[in-house]
Design a protein around this motif. Structure first.
Motif, PDB file in Angstrom:
ATOM      1  N   PRO A  30       0.838  -1.208   0.000  1.00 14.99           N
ATOM      2  CA  PRO A  30       0.000   0.000   0.000  1.00 14.99           C
ATOM      3  C   PRO A  30       0.874   1.260   0.000  1.00 14.99           C
ATOM      4  CG  PRO A  30      -0.709  -1.560   1.687  1.00 14.99           C
ATOM      5  CD  PRO A  30       0.608  -2.049   1.177  1.00 14.99           C
ATOM      6  N   THR A  31       0.442   2.277  -0.723  1.00 21.92           N
ATOM      7  CA  THR A  31       1.204   3.520  -0.793  1.00 21.92           C
ATOM      8  C   THR A  31       0.911   4.388   0.428  1.00 21.92           C
ATOM      9  OG1 THR A  31       1.031   3.499  -3.203  1.00 21.92           O
ATOM     10  CG2 THR A  31       1.671   5.574  -2.173  1.00 21.92           C
ATOM     11  N   PRO A  32       1.933   4.692   1.235  1.00 29.69           N
ATOM     12  CA  PRO A  32       1.731   5.685   2.311  1.00 29.69           C
ATOM     13  C   PRO A  32       1.566   7.070   1.676  1.00 29.69           C
ATOM     14  CG  PRO A  32       3.667   4.295   2.739  1.00 29.69           C
ATOM     15  CD  PRO A  32       3.283   4.088   1.300  1.00 29.69           C
ATOM     16  N   LEU A  33       0.412   7.666   1.847  1.00 29.58           N
ATOM     17  CA  LEU A  33       0.099   8.893   1.135  1.00 29.58           C
ATOM     18  C   LEU A  33       0.561  10.156   1.849  1.00 29.58           C
ATOM     19  CD1 LEU A  33      -3.502   8.093  -0.170  1.00 29.58           C
ATOM     20  CD2 LEU A  33      -1.338   7.952  -1.414  1.00 29.58           C
ATOM     21  N   HIS A  34       0.636  10.120   3.187  1.00 29.35           N
ATOM     22  CA  HIS A  34       0.854  11.356   3.934  1.00 29.35           C
ATOM     23  C   HIS A  34       2.085  11.324   4.833  1.00 29.35           C
ATOM     24  CE1 HIS A  34      -3.095  12.737   2.584  1.00 29.35           C
ATOM     25  NE2 HIS A  34      -3.571  11.559   2.927  1.00 29.35           N
ATOM     26  N   ASP A  35       2.869  10.264   4.776  1.00 31.37           N
ATOM     27  CA  ASP A  35       4.016  10.106   5.672  1.00 31.37           C
ATOM     28  C   ASP A  35       5.229   9.731   4.836  1.00 31.37           C
ATOM     29  OD1 ASP A  35       5.949   9.273   7.501  1.00 31.37           O
ATOM     30  OD2 ASP A  35       4.493   8.330   8.839  1.00 31.37           O
ATOM     31  N   SER A  60       8.811   4.995 -11.657  1.00 26.54           N
ATOM     32  CA  SER A  60       7.788   5.560 -12.524  1.00 26.54           C
ATOM     33  C   SER A  60       6.733   6.182 -11.624  1.00 26.54           C
ATOM     34  CB  SER A  60       7.165   4.474 -13.398  1.00 26.54           C
ATOM     35  OG  SER A  60       6.038   4.965 -14.094  1.00 26.54           O
ATOM     36  N   ILE A  61       6.431   7.468 -11.846  1.00 27.69           N
ATOM     37  CA  ILE A  61       5.463   8.161 -11.001  1.00 27.69           C
ATOM     38  C   ILE A  61       4.355   8.759 -11.862  1.00 27.69           C
ATOM     39  CG2 ILE A  61       7.131   8.703  -9.182  1.00 27.69           C
ATOM     40  CD1 ILE A  61       7.261  11.575 -10.348  1.00 27.69           C
ATOM     41  N   ASP A  66       9.380  18.897 -12.123  1.00 25.62           N
ATOM     42  CA  ASP A  66       9.491  20.211 -12.739  1.00 25.62           C
ATOM     43  C   ASP A  66      10.944  20.454 -13.142  1.00 25.62           C
ATOM     44  OD1 ASP A  66      10.052  23.255 -12.587  1.00 25.62           O
ATOM     45  OD2 ASP A  66       7.867  23.131 -12.725  1.00 25.62           O
ATOM     46  N   PRO A  67      11.202  20.757 -14.417  1.00 26.99           N
ATOM     47  CA  PRO A  67      12.585  20.867 -14.865  1.00 26.99           C
ATOM     48  C   PRO A  67      13.313  22.092 -14.314  1.00 26.99           C
ATOM     49  CG  PRO A  67      11.097  21.521 -16.627  1.00 26.99           C
ATOM     50  CD  PRO A  67      10.245  20.982 -15.521  1.00 26.99           C
ATOM     51  N   ASP A  68      12.581  23.071 -13.806  1.00 25.54           N
ATOM     52  CA  ASP A  68      13.210  24.283 -13.261  1.00 25.54           C
ATOM     53  C   ASP A  68      13.464  24.164 -11.764  1.00 25.54           C
ATOM     54  OD1 ASP A  68      13.161  25.675 -15.785  1.00 25.54           O
ATOM     55  OD2 ASP A  68      11.002  25.923 -15.482  1.00 25.54           O
ATOM     56  N   SER A  69      12.437  23.780 -11.024  1.00 25.68           N
ATOM     57  CA  SER A  69      12.590  23.692  -9.567  1.00 25.68           C
ATOM     58  C   SER A  69      13.124  22.340  -9.117  1.00 25.68           C
ATOM     59  CB  SER A  69      11.241  23.947  -8.886  1.00 25.68           C
ATOM     60  OG  SER A  69      10.348  22.866  -9.124  1.00 25.68           O
ATOM     61  N   ARG A  70      13.016  21.332  -9.989  1.00 26.62           N
ATOM     62  CA  ARG A  70      13.386  19.943  -9.678  1.00 26.62           C
ATOM     63  C   ARG A  70      12.442  19.307  -8.662  1.00 26.62           C
ATOM     64  NH1 ARG A  70      14.877  17.809 -12.986  1.00 26.62           N
ATOM     65  NH2 ARG A  70      16.029  16.210 -11.884  1.00 26.62           N
ATOM     66  N   ARG A  71      11.342  19.960  -8.362  1.00 27.45           N
ATOM     67  CA  ARG A  71      10.397  19.416  -7.385  1.00 27.45           C
ATOM     68  C   ARG A  71       9.359  18.539  -8.067  1.00 27.45           C
ATOM     69  NH1 ARG A  71      11.241  21.423  -2.416  1.00 27.45           N
ATOM     70  NH2 ARG A  71      12.525  23.305  -2.292  1.00 27.45           N
ATOM     71  N   ALA A  72       8.908  17.537  -7.328  1.00 28.04           N
ATOM     72  CA  ALA A  72       7.917  16.606  -7.852  1.00 28.04           C
ATOM     73  C   ALA A  72       6.522  17.214  -7.783  1.00 28.04           C
ATOM     74  CB  ALA A  72       7.949  15.305  -7.055  1.00 28.04           C
ATOM     75  N   VAL A  73       5.762  17.010  -8.849  1.00 26.02           N
ATOM     76  CA  VAL A  73       4.351  17.400  -8.881  1.00 26.02           C
ATOM     77  C   VAL A  73       3.560  16.101  -8.998  1.00 26.02           C
ATOM     78  CG1 VAL A  73       2.598  18.759 -10.068  1.00 26.02           C
ATOM     79  CG2 VAL A  73       4.975  19.556 -10.039  1.00 26.02           C
ATOM     80  N   VAL A  74       3.102  15.596  -7.849  1.00 20.11           N
ATOM     81  CA  VAL A  74       2.448  14.284  -7.778  1.00 20.11           C
ATOM     82  C   VAL A  74       1.226  14.434  -6.882  1.00 20.11           C
ATOM     83  CG1 VAL A  74       2.764  11.809  -7.388  1.00 20.11           C
ATOM     84  CG2 VAL A  74       4.752  13.239  -7.901  1.00 20.11           C
ATOM     85  N   CYS A  79       2.660  13.028   0.153  1.00 20.23           N
ATOM     86  CA  CYS A  79       3.913  13.062   0.910  1.00 20.23           C
ATOM     87  C   CYS A  79       5.141  13.242   0.036  1.00 20.23           C
ATOM     88  CB  CYS A  79       4.053  11.814   1.785  1.00 20.23           C
ATOM     89  SG  CYS A  79       4.403  10.278   0.895  1.00 20.23           S
ATOM     90  N   ILE A  80       5.008  13.037  -1.285  1.00 23.83           N
ATOM     91  CA  ILE A  80       6.148  13.311  -2.168  1.00 23.83           C
ATOM     92  C   ILE A  80       5.917  14.535  -3.041  1.00 23.83           C
ATOM     93  CG2 ILE A  80       6.881  10.906  -2.165  1.00 23.83           C
ATOM     94  CD1 ILE A  80       5.762  10.586  -4.976  1.00 23.83           C
ATOM     95  N   HIS A  81       4.696  15.062  -3.041  1.00 25.82           N
ATOM     96  CA  HIS A  81       4.375  16.253  -3.824  1.00 25.82           C
ATOM     97  C   HIS A  81       5.156  17.452  -3.290  1.00 25.82           C
ATOM     98  CE1 HIS A  81       1.973  19.005  -6.245  1.00 25.82           C
ATOM     99  NE2 HIS A  81       1.793  19.746  -5.168  1.00 25.82           N
ATOM    100  N   GLY A  82       5.817  18.174  -4.193  1.00 24.05           N
ATOM    101  CA  GLY A  82       6.556  19.373  -3.806  1.00 24.05           C
ATOM    102  C   GLY A  82       7.960  19.116  -3.304  1.00 24.05           C
ATOM    103  N   ARG A  83       8.356  17.875  -3.183  1.00 22.13           N
ATOM    104  CA  ARG A  83       9.698  17.551  -2.689  1.00 22.13           C
ATOM    105  C   ARG A  83      10.736  17.566  -3.814  1.00 22.13           C
ATOM    106  NH1 ARG A  83      11.021  15.212   2.114  1.00 22.13           N
ATOM    107  NH2 ARG A  83       9.314  14.908   3.590  1.00 22.13           N
ATOM    108  N   LEU A  84      11.983  17.783  -3.405  1.00 27.76           N
ATOM    109  CA  LEU A  84      13.116  17.498  -4.280  1.00 27.76           C
ATOM    110  C   LEU A  84      13.304  15.987  -4.221  1.00 27.76           C
ATOM    111  CD1 LEU A  84      15.445  20.433  -3.148  1.00 27.76           C
ATOM    112  CD2 LEU A  84      14.269  20.230  -5.352  1.00 27.76           C
ATOM    113  N   LEU A  85      12.449  15.281  -4.944  1.00 30.00           N
ATOM    114  CA  LEU A  85      12.259  13.856  -4.703  1.00 30.00           C
ATOM    115  C   LEU A  85      13.526  13.045  -4.948  1.00 30.00           C
ATOM    116  CD1 LEU A  85      10.233  11.703  -3.879  1.00 30.00           C
ATOM    117  CD2 LEU A  85       9.545  11.509  -6.270  1.00 30.00           C
ATOM    118  N   GLN A  86      14.219  13.317  -6.037  1.00 32.53           N
ATOM    119  CA  GLN A  86      15.433  12.551  -6.315  1.00 32.53           C
ATOM    120  C   GLN A  86      16.455  12.742  -5.186  1.00 32.53           C
ATOM    121  OE1 GLN A  86      17.400  13.534  -9.984  1.00 32.53           O
ATOM    122  NE2 GLN A  86      18.807  11.813  -9.848  1.00 32.53           N
ATOM    123  N   ASP A  87      16.688  13.983  -4.798  1.00 28.87           N
ATOM    124  CA  ASP A  87      17.659  14.255  -3.735  1.00 28.87           C
ATOM    125  C   ASP A  87      17.224  13.618  -2.418  1.00 28.87           C
ATOM    126  OD1 ASP A  87      19.004  15.757  -5.590  1.00 28.87           O
ATOM    127  OD2 ASP A  87      18.382  17.698  -4.788  1.00 28.87           O
TER     128      ASP A  87
END
Length: 300
Positions: A30-35, A60-61, A66-74, A79-87
């Motif tokens: 199950p995907t933890p959505l908020h943690d 795969s997400i 975002d190629p400018d901010s490098r932040r994830a739009v999910v 819990c991963i939305h808005g993060r510098l997910l790769q880092d």
């Protein structure tokens, strides 16, 4: 060897991969959505099942980096939305991480082991809940650093007259905030809105296609208008990219008759002429997200 993931809003699918042909799926979690800590722990539990330390992790997400901010739009995994997910994941997991969105993973799969094998330029088309796509050239994903390339479903380009004879059409509002996007009228829900506009009755896209195949005149009119709206923008994509094959995934691709109608209409509108189909059904029907993530992680 790598570990690859297909991250969805309901489940995280993981697999161990040594090649695009050797992908061993592991039980879904199950995907933890908020943690985010729980999200990382779920990934770590999958990685720990690998027989040795993987060289990298590939994801795969259902979203965009975002190629400018490098932040994830999910949007479907807060819990991963808005993060510098790769880092953030590289720090948490201690491994290199590669990320692609689901449409890009789909076209990587098709270019690697699907309908796009042997083609230099492959444009993957999604026709389902949304209209999207991705582009691979010489085996490499154009969106290697994230970005919006391939999103042909968005932009105010949908025709306001289409079909034979031409029907007057509104500029349907799109979820992206624009009016007149291909996504708004040529997705599965878009086809339903189109049918309601033309005939004043709501049917599902599956019902419309089934009625069309039974030669129902209302459904035939809807499909005629639908194909006319879709074919021009997709032909432009073919001209701009030089794609020599366009594999199609998503729920609407289940109708081979619809794909054949789209293919004929697109080939009639492009500069380069093909004596064989250009728009074809995708071959990677099972777990294209995992396959694409594996190809990405293994060097695609």
């Amino acid at each position: 060897m790598i570990v690859c993931f297909d991250i969805g809003g309901t489940a995280i699918k993981g697999a161990i991969a040594t090649s695009a042909q050797d992908i061993r799926p592991l039980p879904r979690q199950p995907t933890p959505l908020h943690d985010f800590s729980a999200f990382v722990a779920t990934m770590r539990a999958v990685i720990d099942q690998a027989p040795e330390q993987p060289s990298c992790v590939a994801l795969s997400i259902a979203g965009i980096i975002d190629p400018d901010s490098r932040r994830a739009v999910v949007a479907n995994v807060p819990c991963i939305h808005g993060r510098l997910l790769q880092d953030d994941l590289e720090t948490a997991l201690g491994l290199p991480v590669k990320i692609a969105n689901d449409a890009d993973s789909f076209v990587l799969a098709e270019a690697g082991i699907g309908a796009g094998r042997g083609h230099r330029v492959v444009f993957g088309v999604i026709l389902g809940t949304g209209v999207g796509g991705g582009l691979v050239i010489d085996g490499k994903l154009i969106n290697s650093e994230g970005g919006f390339a391939g999103e042909w479903g968005h932009g105010p380009v949908a025709a306001t007259q289409a079909g034979n004879p031409p029907a007057d059409l509104p500029r349907f509002r799109c979820g992206c905030g624009l009016d007149g996007c291909i996504d708004a009228v040529c997705s599965a829900r878009g086809m339903e809105k189109l049918h309601a506009h033309l005939h004043g009755k709501m049917l599902t896209s599956e019902e419309i296609i089934a009625d069309w195949q039974r030669q129902d005149p209302d459904a035939a009119r809807t499909i005629d208008v639908y194909v006319d709206i879709l074919a021009g923008p997709l032909a432009l994509v073919a001209n701009v990219t030089g794609a020599t094959i366009m594999p199609v995934g998503g729920g609407l691709s289940n109708s081979l008759e619809l794909l054949e109608a789209i293919d004929h209409a697109v080939r009639a509108r492009i500069l380069r002429k093909f004596a064989r189909p250009l728009v074809v059904k995708a071959e990677c029907q099972i777990e294209p997200g995992l396959i694409g993530a594996a190809i990405l992680g293994l060097g695609g």
